[in-house]
Design a protein around this motif. Structure first.
Motif, mmCIF file in Angstrom:
data_model
loop_
_atom_site.group_PDB
_atom_site.id
_atom_site.type_symbol
_atom_site.label_atom_id
_atom_site.label_comp_id
_atom_site.label_asym_id
_atom_site.label_seq_id
_atom_site.Cartn_x
_atom_site.Cartn_y
_atom_site.Cartn_z
ATOM 1 N N PRO A 158 21.975 43.332 11.434
ATOM 2 C CA PRO A 158 22.883 44.084 12.301
ATOM 3 C C PRO A 158 24.156 43.342 12.638
ATOM 4 O O PRO A 158 25.188 43.951 12.916
ATOM 5 C CB PRO A 158 22.037 44.348 13.557
ATOM 6 N N GLU A 159 24.101 41.995 12.592
ATOM 7 C CA GLU A 159 25.300 41.215 12.895
ATOM 8 C C GLU A 159 26.432 41.526 11.917
ATOM 9 O O GLU A 159 27.618 41.481 12.270
ATOM 10 C CB GLU A 159 24.988 39.713 12.840
ATOM 11 N N ALA A 160 26.088 41.819 10.655
ATOM 12 C CA ALA A 160 27.099 42.049 9.630
ATOM 13 C C ALA A 160 27.930 43.281 9.946
ATOM 14 O O ALA A 160 29.169 43.248 9.920
ATOM 15 C CB ALA A 160 26.429 42.196 8.266
ATOM 16 N N ALA A 161 27.262 44.382 10.249
ATOM 17 C CA ALA A 161 27.988 45.604 10.604
ATOM 18 C C ALA A 161 28.674 45.463 11.955
ATOM 19 O O ALA A 161 29.802 45.945 12.143
ATOM 20 C CB ALA A 161 27.030 46.787 10.620
ATOM 21 N N ARG A 162 28.037 44.789 12.894
ATOM 22 C CA ARG A 162 28.589 44.688 14.243
ATOM 23 C C ARG A 162 29.922 43.944 14.246
ATOM 24 O O ARG A 162 30.863 44.343 14.941
ATOM 25 C CB ARG A 162 27.569 43.992 15.168
ATOM 26 N N MET A 281 21.284 32.528 21.831
ATOM 27 C CA MET A 281 21.528 31.975 20.503
ATOM 28 C C MET A 281 21.988 33.009 19.497
ATOM 29 O O MET A 281 22.462 32.664 18.410
ATOM 30 C CB MET A 281 20.276 31.271 19.985
ATOM 31 N N LEU A 282 21.905 34.289 19.823
ATOM 32 C CA LEU A 282 22.409 35.318 18.914
ATOM 33 C C LEU A 282 23.917 35.216 18.732
ATOM 34 O O LEU A 282 24.456 35.668 17.722
ATOM 35 C CB LEU A 282 22.057 36.713 19.432
ATOM 36 N N VAL A 283 24.607 34.677 19.702
ATOM 37 C CA VAL A 283 26.065 34.584 19.617
ATOM 38 C C VAL A 283 26.547 33.142 19.501
ATOM 39 O O VAL A 283 27.721 32.873 19.654
ATOM 40 C CB VAL A 283 26.738 35.265 20.834
ATOM 41 N N GLU A 284 25.640 32.231 19.225
ATOM 42 C CA GLU A 284 26.003 30.827 19.053
ATOM 43 C C GLU A 284 25.822 30.425 17.598
ATOM 44 O O GLU A 284 24.898 30.867 16.923
ATOM 45 C CB GLU A 284 25.109 29.939 19.933
ATOM 46 N N ASP A 288 21.072 25.124 11.760
ATOM 47 C CA ASP A 288 19.812 25.031 11.022
ATOM 48 C C ASP A 288 19.036 26.326 11.225
ATOM 49 O O ASP A 288 18.109 26.375 12.023
ATOM 50 C CB ASP A 288 19.001 23.827 11.517
ATOM 51 N N PRO A 289 19.381 27.394 10.511
ATOM 52 C CA PRO A 289 18.757 28.692 10.733
ATOM 53 C C PRO A 289 17.249 28.684 10.563
ATOM 54 O O PRO A 289 16.525 29.326 11.320
ATOM 55 C CB PRO A 289 19.423 29.588 9.682
ATOM 56 N N ALA A 296 12.010 30.148 17.386
ATOM 57 C CA ALA A 296 12.033 31.455 18.040
ATOM 58 C C ALA A 296 10.705 32.150 17.919
ATOM 59 O O ALA A 296 10.185 32.731 18.871
ATOM 60 C CB ALA A 296 13.154 32.316 17.447
ATOM 61 N N TRP A 297 10.099 32.104 16.713
ATOM 62 C CA TRP A 297 8.807 32.744 16.523
ATOM 63 C C TRP A 297 7.713 32.058 17.324
ATOM 64 O O TRP A 297 6.842 32.700 17.895
ATOM 65 C CB TRP A 297 8.445 32.731 15.035
#
Length: 303
Positions: A158-162, A281-284, A288-289, A296-297
């Motif tokens: 969703p980040e790509a379209a957003r 962290m969604l906007v940071e 190291d993905p 996160a999991w």
């Protein structure tokens, strides 16, 4: 008002066949008054013949790779000579500036101008063995509106379209070579789980960003891949205006961008109502993905 068309068709390594198919749909688009026409990913030269561990790679199978072409090369010029004043989005394998690197690329153009191009960022199932990855998303001003481009697997993020919506995209063209599931494929491909995901992503991305979403896809088969078609036009409310379903063909819809945006965004305007300060962290930037996702999991599992 503008009229949008989007194509589901089969494209292979045979460039002359590709050009003939492009000519066919351009002619059909003209009869229907189309202003903006979207072709699939890899419409010039075809996609990879397989994915995963047996996918095409530069090391193993250079002969099976699609031809790598330059934005200023004769192949793009041939397409421009076909489309004339029609604005078109189309996918191909791009040869990088170093003369060696390959990118899975889409461009928006007409007969006189290339308005912009995009190199695919998100790569599934070993695609990175054949292509290098792009590094960002832009939007492009064209005679039919402000257009963003993305390719296939990008729609799962969703980040790509957003980010393109935040840059003012009115139309996002999503070009795909999206196949059916590799295992436990449904007898009717319209019921296949990968077809379901393809369609769900299209409607979700349109609705959450309140933009016009135009999905093109390959159809038929190539190598071991069986494509699911389902080219479609989705309005900012997530409503499918027209679709090809599984077969080859062209979906067409007349839209009023300004009126639709006014109607859809008059109350709940998703871009305006965002709260980025709480997204963490969604906007940071994440250096190291893999590690971040793992943590996160783990956090969710112990919540």
């Amino acid at each position: 008002m503008i009229t949008i068309g989007t194509v589901a068709a089969n494209f292979t390594r045979d460039l002359e066949q590709n050009y003939a198919t492009i000519e066919q749909y351009v002619a059909e688009a003209r009869t229907q008054g189309v202003d903006f026409l979207v072709f699939p990913e890899a419409a010039i030269g075809g996609y990879l013949s397989s994915l995963g561990n047996h996918g095409d790679t530069q090391k193993n199978s250079t002969r099976s790779l699609p031809p790598a072409i330059s934005l200023d090369g004769p192949e793009i010029a041939r397409v421009q000579s076909i489309v004339g004043d029609l604005v078109v989005a189309i996918g191909f394998c791009e040869l990088g500036e170093d003369g060696e690197t390959r990118y899975n690329t889409a461009a928006v153009l007409d007969g006189n101008r290339i308005y912009g191009s995009y190199r695919k960022v998100h790569q599934p199932l070993g695609e990175n063995m054949s292509y290098s990855s792009g590094t960002g998303y832009d939007v492009f001003d064209t005679p039919v509106g402000r257009i963003g481009l993305q390719i296939c697997y990008d729609k799962a993020f969703p980040e790509a379209a957003r980010i393109m919506a935040l840059k003012g995209a009115e139309i996002i063209a999503s070009l795909s070579a999206w196949p059916a599931a590799r295992t436990a494929t449904a007898e009717n491909l319209q019921d296949d789980r990968w077809t379901y995901r393809f369609n769900l992503f299209d409607t979700a991305r349109a609705l959450e960003n309140q933009v016009f979403w135009v999905a093109a896809n390959q159809s038929g088969t190539f190598g071991s891949l069986r494509y699911v078609g389902n080219a479609k036009i989705v309005d900012p409310g997530g409503n499918i205006l027209d679709t090809t379903l599984l077969g080859s063909g062209m979906a067409v819809a007349e839209v009023d961008i300004a009126e639709s945006f006014t109607a859809m965004r008059a109350g709940m305007f998703h871009l305006r109502d965002r709260r980025p300060e709480v997204y963490g962290m969604l906007v940071e930037a994440d250096t190291d993905p893999d590690t971040s996702a793992d943590f996160a999991w783990r956090d969710l599992a112990h919540a």
